[in-house]
Each structure stands twice: as C-alpha cells, then as structure tokens.
Design a protein around this motif. Sequence first.
Motif, PDB file in Angstrom:
ATOM      1  N   GLN A  39      46.310  31.334  15.314  1.00 20.27           N
ATOM      2  CA  GLN A  39      46.769  29.718  14.808  1.00 20.27           C
ATOM      3  C   GLN A  39      47.831  29.740  13.728  1.00 20.27           C
ATOM      4  O   GLN A  39      48.838  29.106  14.094  1.00 20.27           O
ATOM      5  N   ALA A  43      51.832  28.030  14.407  1.00 16.07           N
ATOM      6  CA  ALA A  43      52.179  27.147  13.885  1.00 16.07           C
ATOM      7  C   ALA A  43      53.456  26.978  13.456  1.00 16.07           C
ATOM      8  O   ALA A  43      54.481  26.191  13.689  1.00 16.07           O
ATOM      9  N   SER A  51      52.995  21.300  15.089  1.00 18.14           N
ATOM     10  CA  SER A  51      52.110  22.154  14.810  1.00 18.14           C
ATOM     11  C   SER A  51      50.883  22.310  15.297  1.00 18.14           C
ATOM     12  O   SER A  51      50.259  22.851  15.849  1.00 18.14           O
ATOM     13  N   SER A  52      50.281  20.851  15.164  1.00 19.99           N
ATOM     14  CA  SER A  52      48.957  20.683  15.962  1.00 19.99           C
ATOM     15  C   SER A  52      48.845  20.696  17.578  1.00 19.99           C
ATOM     16  O   SER A  52      47.986  21.209  18.041  1.00 19.99           O
ATOM     17  N   SER A  53      50.028  20.554  18.055  1.00 24.35           N
ATOM     18  CA  SER A  53      50.279  20.922  19.630  1.00 24.35           C
ATOM     19  C   SER A  53      50.281  22.394  19.623  1.00 24.35           C
ATOM     20  O   SER A  53      49.557  22.786  20.956  1.00 24.35           O
ATOM     21  N   GLY A  56      46.727  23.578  19.339  1.00 20.75           N
ATOM     22  CA  GLY A  56      45.885  23.114  20.810  1.00 20.75           C
ATOM     23  C   GLY A  56      46.289  24.125  21.831  1.00 20.75           C
ATOM     24  O   GLY A  56      45.324  24.424  22.618  1.00 20.75           O
TER      25      GLY A  56
END
Length: 129
Positions: A39, A43, A51-53, A56
């Motif tokens: 992760q 990012a 970054s959350s995408s 994910g």
Amino acid sequence: SGEEGRAERPPLSGAAVGAAAGLTSLLGLGTALAYANLQACAAPLVPPHRSSSAIGAVRCVRDLGYAVGGVALGAVSDLSGRPWAAPALGAVAAAVAAALFEGARGRAIAAEKAAGGFGATGLRAGGAA
C-alpha cells in the motif's frame, strides 16, 4: 464413479498437519508484513487525492490473486499430473511480482526526489521519516 484411475492417498500424519499449520502461519506472517508495504508503494505513484483509489486497487488485485490463484494453480497441478507445476508457476508469478514491485519502487523514489525529497507518504527518498 470417476475414482477408478486414482491412487489411494495415505491418511495425513500429525507431523504433516503440524508442518502445514506452521507453513500456513509463516505465509500469514509474510502477508501481514508485506501488505502495508504494498500500500505504501502504491500511494505515492498517484496524486494525493487518488491515493485511496490506488490502495483500493492494490487490495482488489491482492484479493483476486487469493481467490483465483490457488484454484488455478491447483487445477493446473492436478490436471497436468505434475505436482511440481503449481510451485513452478507460483515461483514465476513471484518473480514477475518482484520485478513489478521493484519498478514501482524506483518510480516512487524518483518522484519523491523530484518533489524535493518528500512524496505523498511524507517519507524521504531514502525511506526514513
């Protein structure tokens, strides 16, 4: 029944079950150690608002690998009649993943250096906070 051509398998011994449990625990530990790093590498490769995408997407691909990889490798090994086929394909997949990971790591470090030493993760290019 479709069992005529199959050889009888001996029952599992306590040592075999213990070894399987130990190896499974080692796999879980390795997964736990690698998960945050994957992760963290994803990012900084995208703009901060995405970054959350990216995280994910890492989770989705990882979960698909868990769901499909074991079944596919088991089927290849079983249908080919070669018990070494699944570990061999797993080793190839691990080598490809390592190459992709190293490439992503290199791009992340270059992006952090280009941004003055700090990226979306807030880490210096050398990895120290």
